[in-house]
Design an enzyme around this catalytic site. Sequence first.
Site, PDB file in Angstrom:
ATOM      1  N   GLU A  40      23.468  23.908  35.407  1.00 61.36           N
ATOM      2  CA  GLU A  40      24.559  23.751  34.440  1.00 61.36           C
ATOM      3  C   GLU A  40      25.800  23.270  35.187  1.00 61.36           C
ATOM      4  O   GLU A  40      26.281  23.927  36.110  1.00 61.36           O
ATOM      5  CB  GLU A  40      24.867  25.074  33.739  1.00 61.36           C
ATOM      6  CG  GLU A  40      26.056  24.969  32.778  1.00 61.36           C
ATOM      7  CD  GLU A  40      26.534  26.325  32.258  1.00 61.36           C
ATOM      8  OE1 GLU A  40      25.741  27.282  32.219  1.00 61.36           O
ATOM      9  OE2 GLU A  40      27.729  26.410  31.899  1.00 61.36           O
ATOM     10  N   ARG A  44      34.891  21.395  33.692  1.00 64.04           N
ATOM     11  CA  ARG A  44      36.160  22.026  34.050  1.00 64.04           C
ATOM     12  C   ARG A  44      36.980  21.213  35.017  1.00 64.04           C
ATOM     13  O   ARG A  44      38.006  21.682  35.519  1.00 64.04           O
ATOM     14  CB  ARG A  44      35.905  23.390  34.686  1.00 64.04           C
ATOM     15  CG  ARG A  44      35.323  24.369  33.709  1.00 64.04           C
ATOM     16  CD  ARG A  44      35.253  25.740  34.313  1.00 64.04           C
ATOM     17  NE  ARG A  44      34.304  26.534  33.576  1.00 64.04           N
ATOM     18  CZ  ARG A  44      33.786  27.661  34.011  1.00 64.04           C
ATOM     19  NH1 ARG A  44      34.115  28.125  35.202  1.00 64.04           N
ATOM     20  NH2 ARG A  44      32.935  28.318  33.272  1.00 64.04           N
ATOM     21  N   THR A  68      30.743  24.654  29.393  1.00 62.35           N
ATOM     22  CA  THR A  68      32.144  24.706  28.973  1.00 62.35           C
ATOM     23  C   THR A  68      32.414  23.717  27.835  1.00 62.35           C
ATOM     24  O   THR A  68      33.531  23.207  27.708  1.00 62.35           O
ATOM     25  CB  THR A  68      33.112  24.449  30.158  1.00 62.35           C
ATOM     26  OG1 THR A  68      32.546  24.909  31.376  1.00 62.35           O
ATOM     27  CG2 THR A  68      34.436  25.173  29.940  1.00 62.35           C
ATOM     28  N   LYS A 128      23.330  32.151  25.258  1.00 64.22           N
ATOM     29  CA  LYS A 128      23.950  32.575  26.506  1.00 64.22           C
ATOM     30  C   LYS A 128      24.712  33.878  26.207  1.00 64.22           C
ATOM     31  O   LYS A 128      25.376  33.982  25.173  1.00 64.22           O
ATOM     32  CB  LYS A 128      24.902  31.474  26.961  1.00 64.22           C
ATOM     33  CG  LYS A 128      25.926  31.870  28.006  1.00 64.22           C
ATOM     34  CD  LYS A 128      26.579  30.637  28.595  1.00 64.22           C
ATOM     35  CE  LYS A 128      27.867  30.968  29.342  1.00 64.22           C
ATOM     36  NZ  LYS A 128      28.165  29.996  30.398  1.00 64.22           N
TER      37      LYS A 128
HETATM   38  C1  3PG Z   1      31.136  30.750  34.502  1.00 61.21           C
HETATM   39  O1  3PG Z   1      31.336  30.434  33.364  1.00 61.21           O
HETATM   40  O2  3PG Z   1      31.995  30.683  35.382  1.00 61.21           O
HETATM   41  C2  3PG Z   1      29.742  31.138  34.810  1.00 61.21           C
HETATM   42  O3  3PG Z   1      29.269  31.994  33.873  1.00 61.21           O
HETATM   43  C3  3PG Z   1      29.552  31.631  36.200  1.00 61.21           C
HETATM   44  O4  3PG Z   1      30.096  32.866  36.361  1.00 61.21           O
HETATM   45  P1  3PG Z   1      30.062  33.532  37.803  1.00 61.21           P
HETATM   46  O5  3PG Z   1      31.004  32.746  38.673  1.00 61.21           O
HETATM   47  O6  3PG Z   1      30.512  34.951  37.601  1.00 61.21           O
HETATM   48  O7  3PG Z   1      28.638  33.428  38.321  1.00 61.21           O
END
Ligand code: 3PG
Length: 211
Positions: A40, A44, A68, A128
């Site tokens: 994924e 961002r 995102t 999710k």
């Molecule tokens: C996120 O959206 O940042 C992901 O879910 C990853 O989260 P993490 O950095 O806690 O693994």
Amino acid sequence: MTIDTVLEKATIIPVIEIADAGVAGDLAQAFLDGGLEVIELTMRTPAALDALAAIKKAAPSLITGMGTVLNERDYKGAVDNGADFIVSPGITLPLLSYAATQSVPILPGIATASEAMTAMDHGFTALKFFPAEVAGGAPYIKALGGPLKSLRFCPTGGVSPDNAKDYLSLPNVVCAGGSWIATKQMIDGHQWGEITAKSKEAVALYKEIKG
Ligand code: 3PG
């Protein structure tokens, strides 16, 4: 591609952020070398869409979700740049209504029973669970499995090698996601060998629990 196909291939999904699309090919290869088939890429950074296109050009077999995604505009941008699937941190009714008409599938993000039921109303049963650890962790997903038996979850947010087994041991958890496999520091530092090593460890951890 259906979300079922994505989840069949997914083990632990690296959740990544790319600031420079130029690293996309090397990064994709590092994941493939580590035995991962699904990743994924988060939307961002300004480079995210270019990075997505570069990954799909360099490594078409790597199933790549765009994360995102917050709205229809993001969804379209991701699909136009080759996303195999879409991930959202949460749900809105316009996003779910749009997603229900699309051939590129979505893994909608939820954190409560009500949100899960809203997603179900729109036809989505693979979800999710985000942000997993602070929203209640593995015990919460286990509890959701009582009344909401048709749902399958991919927890992300605070999942780590220390707690991944707690999640993956649950029958209603089909995979998990986390940023530890390829951190921003590792990507910016071009630490491809380290990323391959972490990918292999993640695949092994998944197989230890799920077979
Ligand atoms: C996120 O959206 O940042 C992901 O879910 C990853 O989260 P993490 O950095 O806690 O693994």
